[in-house]
Design an enzyme around this catalytic site. Structure first.
Site, PDB file in Angstrom:
ATOM      1  N   SER A  68       0.848  -1.143  -0.023  1.00 59.66           N
ATOM      2  CA  SER A  68      -0.162   0.029  -0.031  1.00 59.66           C
ATOM      3  C   SER A  68       0.911   1.291   0.105  1.00 59.66           C
ATOM      4  CB  SER A  68      -1.052  -0.046   1.198  1.00 59.66           C
ATOM      5  OG  SER A  68      -1.857  -0.945   1.208  1.00 59.66           O
TER       6      SER A  68
HETATM    7  N1  SAM Z   1      -1.031  -4.385   4.266  1.00 61.51           N
HETATM    8  C1  SAM Z   1      -0.312  -4.560   3.194  1.00 61.51           C
HETATM    9  C2  SAM Z   1       0.881  -3.410   3.151  1.00 61.51           C
HETATM   10  O1  SAM Z   1       1.153  -3.153   4.131  1.00 61.51           O
HETATM   11  O2  SAM Z   1       1.158  -3.081   2.139  1.00 61.51           O
HETATM   12  C3  SAM Z   1      -0.958  -4.335   1.765  1.00 61.51           C
HETATM   13  C4  SAM Z   1      -2.016  -5.471   1.470  1.00 61.51           C
HETATM   14  S1  SAM Z   1      -2.669  -5.750   0.014  1.00 61.51           S
HETATM   15  C5  SAM Z   1      -3.189  -4.035  -0.457  1.00 61.51           C
HETATM   16  C6  SAM Z   1      -4.099  -6.482   0.281  1.00 61.51           C
HETATM   17  C7  SAM Z   1      -3.853  -7.991   0.788  1.00 61.51           C
HETATM   18  O3  SAM Z   1      -4.944  -8.513   1.200  1.00 61.51           O
HETATM   19  C8  SAM Z   1      -3.334  -8.900  -0.223  1.00 61.51           C
HETATM   20  O4  SAM Z   1      -2.090  -9.498   0.017  1.00 61.51           O
HETATM   21  C9  SAM Z   1      -4.401  -9.939  -0.511  1.00 61.51           C
HETATM   22  O5  SAM Z   1      -3.953 -11.169  -0.999  1.00 61.51           O
HETATM   23  C10 SAM Z   1      -5.097  -9.845   0.919  1.00 61.51           C
HETATM   24  N2  SAM Z   1      -6.408 -10.291   0.961  1.00 61.51           N
HETATM   25  C11 SAM Z   1      -7.345 -10.268   0.251  1.00 61.51           C
HETATM   26  N3  SAM Z   1      -8.347 -11.042   0.524  1.00 61.51           N
HETATM   27  C12 SAM Z   1      -8.113 -11.380   1.609  1.00 61.51           C
HETATM   28  C13 SAM Z   1      -8.750 -12.303   2.556  1.00 61.51           C
HETATM   29  N4  SAM Z   1     -10.220 -12.507   2.240  1.00 61.51           N
HETATM   30  N5  SAM Z   1      -8.247 -12.748   3.638  1.00 61.51           N
HETATM   31  C14 SAM Z   1      -6.824 -12.391   3.767  1.00 61.51           C
HETATM   32  N6  SAM Z   1      -6.092 -11.570   3.024  1.00 61.51           N
HETATM   33  C15 SAM Z   1      -6.759 -11.292   1.954  1.00 61.51           C
END
Ligand code: SAM
Length: 218
Positions: A68
């Site tokens: 992010s």
């Molecule tokens: N928090 C991270 C950072 O610090 O940069 C960015 C996270 S990224 C924008 C969103 C994450 O959510 C992805 O790795 C994706 O695989 C995960 N994700 C999507 N749906 C999910 C779910 N149902 N349970 C857990 N993780 C999920």
């Protein structure tokens, strides 16, 4: 570890500049700014891209996911109003940058990621850097009821609605911060659990996240 973890004057300087940029964009919580100033975001990048690590931009981290942008991480962290020792459920560990910011703020973090490769990588790398959270692999859209209740819940992927099952895992007085919308854009939404069955919802600014995929999501 295959990475080189070196923090030299270039990265330290860029991090200071990033903090100033986030202040100018409206982040005012000094603890959040300090946390952003402490987390070495370039460690989440391949060395070839270190010159981009302190730009306020999202960046690909593999598996079709992104780290992010720092403003979004700071914005969500500020909305959580973290007190030291708060137990926080983070849904969407990704590369773990937000996890590190939450840990810098003194939270105890339980974090869940649905993509196995990211889970494997992040759950090894963060402890190596001295950041200790509880890492889980699975569908976070259902929360982790076994560890509930939480003081705060943060969702770092875009949801179609606020899953009721997550609200039920908040303590009374607890807050969830979750982007809600369609695949193009989401409104940052906070819900405060006022009592057993009362919830106060506030809808804030527009962001663009990767989708929250799962049983109680897309
Ligand atoms: N928090 C991270 C950072 O610090 O940069 C960015 C996270 S990224 C924008 C969103 C994450 O959510 C992805 O790795 C994706 O695989 C995960 N994700 C999507 N749906 C999910 C779910 N149902 N349970 C857990 N993780 C999920």
């Amino acid at each position: 570890m295959a990475y080189k973890f070196i923090d030299n004057y270039r990265e330290r300087g860029a991090r200071k500049q990033l903090v100033e940029e986030l202040k100018a964009k409206g982040i005012s919580d000094s603890n959040v700014l300090k946390a952003i100033g402490n987390v070495k975001r370039h460690y989440f990048f391949d060395e070839t891209f270190w010159n981009q690590a302190y730009q306020d931009k999202a960046f690909p981290i593999g598996e079709g996911q992104t780290i992010s942008n720092p403003y979004t991480v700071a914005y969500q962290s500020e909305l959580l109003h973290i007190n030291k020792g708060d137990k926080i459920l983070e849904i969407g560990t990704g590369c773990g940058y937000q996890t590190c910011v939450l840990l810098e703020l003194g939270a105890k973090v339980v974090t869940i990621e649905r993509q196995e490769k990211l889970y494997e990588r992040t759950s090894k790398m963060l402890p190596y850097l001295g950041y200790h959270a509880e890492f889980y692999l699975g569908d976070g859209s259902r929360g982790i009821p076994e560890h509930a209740p939480y003081d705060k819940i943060i969702v770092t992927a875009g949801a179609p609605f606020v899953p009721e099952i997550l609200l039920r895992q908040l303590k009374i007085g607890g807050i969830i911060v979750i982007p809600v919308g369609d695949e193009k854009s989401q409104k940052m939404t906070t819900v405060l659990r006022v009592s057993e069955n009362e919830f106060d919802k506030i809808v804030l600014d527009t962001f663009r996240f990767v989708p929250l995929l799962g049983d109680k999501a897309w």
